[in-house]
Design a protein around this motif. Structure first.
Motif, PDB file in Angstrom:
ATOM      1  N   ILE A 189      42.113  33.757  30.062  1.00 53.46           N
ATOM      2  CA  ILE A 189      43.057  34.877  30.102  1.00 53.46           C
ATOM      3  C   ILE A 189      44.306  34.540  29.293  1.00 53.46           C
ATOM      4  CG2 ILE A 189      44.684  36.104  31.596  1.00 53.46           C
ATOM      5  CD1 ILE A 189      41.937  37.277  31.726  1.00 53.46           C
ATOM      6  N   ILE A 190      44.807  33.323  29.447  1.00 50.74           N
ATOM      7  CA  ILE A 190      45.987  32.891  28.682  1.00 50.74           C
ATOM      8  C   ILE A 190      45.687  32.940  27.193  1.00 50.74           C
ATOM      9  CG2 ILE A 190      47.451  30.909  28.137  1.00 50.74           C
ATOM     10  CD1 ILE A 190      47.260  30.137  31.112  1.00 50.74           C
ATOM     11  N   LEU A 191      44.514  32.445  26.794  1.00 52.05           N
ATOM     12  CA  LEU A 191      44.141  32.469  25.376  1.00 52.05           C
ATOM     13  C   LEU A 191      44.083  33.898  24.853  1.00 52.05           C
ATOM     14  CD1 LEU A 191      43.163  31.110  22.791  1.00 52.05           C
ATOM     15  CD2 LEU A 191      40.834  31.156  23.719  1.00 52.05           C
ATOM     16  N   CYS A 192      43.501  34.802  25.640  1.00 50.35           N
ATOM     17  CA  CYS A 192      43.399  36.196  25.221  1.00 50.35           C
ATOM     18  C   CYS A 192      44.788  36.816  25.047  1.00 50.35           C
ATOM     19  CB  CYS A 192      42.592  36.989  26.247  1.00 50.35           C
ATOM     20  SG  CYS A 192      42.210  38.683  25.733  1.00 50.35           S
ATOM     21  N   GLY A 198      49.804  37.583  19.424  1.00 54.76           N
ATOM     22  CA  GLY A 198      49.966  37.281  18.006  1.00 54.76           C
ATOM     23  C   GLY A 198      49.685  38.490  17.134  1.00 54.76           C
ATOM     24  N   ALA A 199      48.638  39.242  17.485  1.00 56.94           N
ATOM     25  CA  ALA A 199      48.304  40.449  16.726  1.00 56.94           C
ATOM     26  C   ALA A 199      49.406  41.499  16.849  1.00 56.94           C
ATOM     27  CB  ALA A 199      46.975  41.024  17.219  1.00 56.94           C
ATOM     28  N   ILE A 200      49.981  41.637  18.053  1.00 57.06           N
ATOM     29  CA  ILE A 200      51.080  42.587  18.252  1.00 57.06           C
ATOM     30  C   ILE A 200      52.297  42.178  17.434  1.00 57.06           C
ATOM     31  CG2 ILE A 200      52.717  43.473  19.956  1.00 57.06           C
ATOM     32  CD1 ILE A 200      50.449  43.249  22.036  1.00 57.06           C
ATOM     33  N   LEU A 222      42.097  40.312  16.352  1.00 57.00           N
ATOM     34  CA  LEU A 222      41.544  41.303  17.280  1.00 57.00           C
ATOM     35  C   LEU A 222      40.081  40.988  17.614  1.00 57.00           C
ATOM     36  CD1 LEU A 222      43.090  44.624  15.897  1.00 57.00           C
ATOM     37  CD2 LEU A 222      43.752  43.338  17.938  1.00 57.00           C
ATOM     38  N   VAL A 223      39.312  40.530  16.615  1.00 60.06           N
ATOM     39  CA  VAL A 223      37.923  40.158  16.875  1.00 60.06           C
ATOM     40  C   VAL A 223      37.868  38.955  17.808  1.00 60.06           C
ATOM     41  CG1 VAL A 223      35.797  39.296  15.846  1.00 60.06           C
ATOM     42  CG2 VAL A 223      37.071  41.121  14.710  1.00 60.06           C
ATOM     43  N   ILE A 224      38.751  37.993  17.600  1.00 58.98           N
ATOM     44  CA  ILE A 224      38.796  36.816  18.478  1.00 58.98           C
ATOM     45  C   ILE A 224      39.149  37.233  19.904  1.00 58.98           C
ATOM     46  CG2 ILE A 224      40.049  34.689  18.975  1.00 58.98           C
ATOM     47  CD1 ILE A 224      40.329  34.280  15.946  1.00 58.98           C
TER      48      ILE A 224
END
Length: 294
Positions: A189-192, A198-200, A222-224
Motif C-alpha cells: 500500500i505504501i509503495l502504491c 509521484g505521478a500526481i 500509472l502502469v506500475i
C-alpha cells in the motif's frame, strides 16, 4: 515431522504445488513488466520508427502471455496440487494417531491397506493434476517407517506428539502468516501511494513547466501503480490475514481440550475435529483462489 517422513505422494504433490505457484506468479510478474516496458517506450513516441516496432513487439508478447494464461490456466495446477497435498497430510496424521477411519485393527496390514486405498481415492478425485505430479516424481514409501513408529506409540506419547508437531506447529504457522500478510499489505500500500503520489506530482509540475525536450514518465508510473494494485488483489493479503487469524484462534481453543483426553475414542474424535478445521481452511483457500481467477 520432516517432509521425508510423509508419503511419497504427499512430497510429490507438495513439490508440484510449489513449482506451479512459482510459475504462475512468474507469469503474472512478467505480464506487469511487459506492460511497464510498453508504457516506457511510449514516452519516446515521435522519434525513431524502431520505437513503434519495439512497442508493438512488447505488446504482442504481453498479449501472447495473456492468451497462454487464459488457455492453460496454470493457477489450477497450483490450487489442485496444494489441495491434494493437504488432503494427504491430514489423512497421514489420522493414520499416525489411530484416528477414525484408521483406528486399531487386529493386523497393521489391514489398516495399511485401508490407508493405501484412501490415497488412491484421493488421487483419483484429483486426477486433473496427474500430469503436474508426474513431472516431479518422488521415490519412497507411501507408508514410511516413521509413520508406523509414531502409530505404535502409547496414547500419552501420541497425544504429546500431535500437540507438538501438529497442533502447535500449525498454530504457529498461521500466526506467522497473519503477521507476514499484514506486513506485506502495508508495504505494498505504501509503495502504491508513493508511485501514485509521484505521478500526481509530475502532473502538477507539468502544468507550470513543460519544455518540449522534457520526458515525463507519468504513464509508466500509472502502469506500475496499477500493477501494485493488481498484485495486492491477487495475493489477498488482508483477507488471508483475517482468515488465518480466525483459524489460529480456533486451533487455540481446540488445544485447551487436549488435557481432558483419556481414551483412544476421545483422542480419535479430537484428531478428526482438528483435521476438519485444518481441511476447512485449505478448502476455503482453494475456493477463494478459484473465485478470484474466475
Amino acid at each position: 515431522m520432516e517432509p521425508d517422513n510423509f508419503p511419497a505422494l504427499y512430497r510429490s504433490a507438495d513439490g508440484s504445488a510449489a513449482d506451479a505457484q512459482g510459475t504462475y506468479l512468474w507469469l503474472i510478474r512478467s505480464q506487469y513488466l511487459l506492460l511497464t516496458v510498453a508504457a516506457t517506450i511510449s514516452i519516446w513516441f515521435g522519434g525513431s520508427p524502431d520505437l513503434y516496432i519495439g512497442y508493438a513487439l512488447v505488446l504482442a508478447a504481453s498479449t501472447g502471455l495473456l492468451l497462454y494464461m487464459a488457455v492453460q490456466k496454470p493457477e489450477k495446477d497450483w490450487y489442485g496440487c496444494r489441495a491434494l497435498a493437504e488432503s494427504i497430510k491430514t489423512s497421514t496424521w489420522r493414520y499416525m494417531m489411530r484416528a477414525e477411519p484408521f483406528e486399531d485393527a487386529p493386523k497393521l496390514s489391514d489398516v495399511a491397506g485401508k490407508f493405501s486405498d484412501f490415497l488412491k481415492a484421493i488421487l483419483d478425485a484429483n486426477s486433473h493434476v496427474r500430469d503436474s505430479i508426474s513431472r516431479r516424481p518422488v521415490t519412497g514409501d507411501q507408508i514410511t517407517d516413521q509413520m508406523n513408529a509414531v502409530r505404535a506409540l502409547p496414547l500419552a506419547e501420541r497425544i504429546q506428539k500431535y500437540q507438538a508437531d501438529r497442533i502447535t506447529d500449525q498454530r504457529e504457522w498461521y500466526v506467522a502468516k497473519v503477521k507476514w500478510n499484514r506486513r506485506h499489505f502495508r508495504l505494498w500500500i505504501i509503495l502504491c501511494v508513493v508511485v501514485q503520489g509521484g505521478a500526481i506530482a509530475l502532473a502538477i509540475l507539468r502544468i507550470r513547466y513543460d519544455p518540449p525536450w522534457m520526458i515525463w514518465p507519468t504513464e509508466p508510473l500509472l502502469v506500475i501503480a496499477s500493477s501494485v494494485v493488481g498484485w495486492i488483489q491477487l495475493k489477498k493479503f488482508n483477507e488471508l490475514a483475517s482468515a488465518y487469524n480466525l483459524t489460529a484462534h480456533e486451533i487455540g481453543i481446540l488445544q485447551t481440550r487436549l488435557g481432558t483426553i483419556d481414551s483412544e475414542e476421545k483422542f480419535s474424535a479430537f484428531v478428526n475435529e482438528a483435521e476438519r478445521a485444518f481441511s476447512r481452511e485449505h478448502t476455503q483457500w482453494v475456493a477463494r483462489q478459484i473465485e478470484s481467477a474466475s
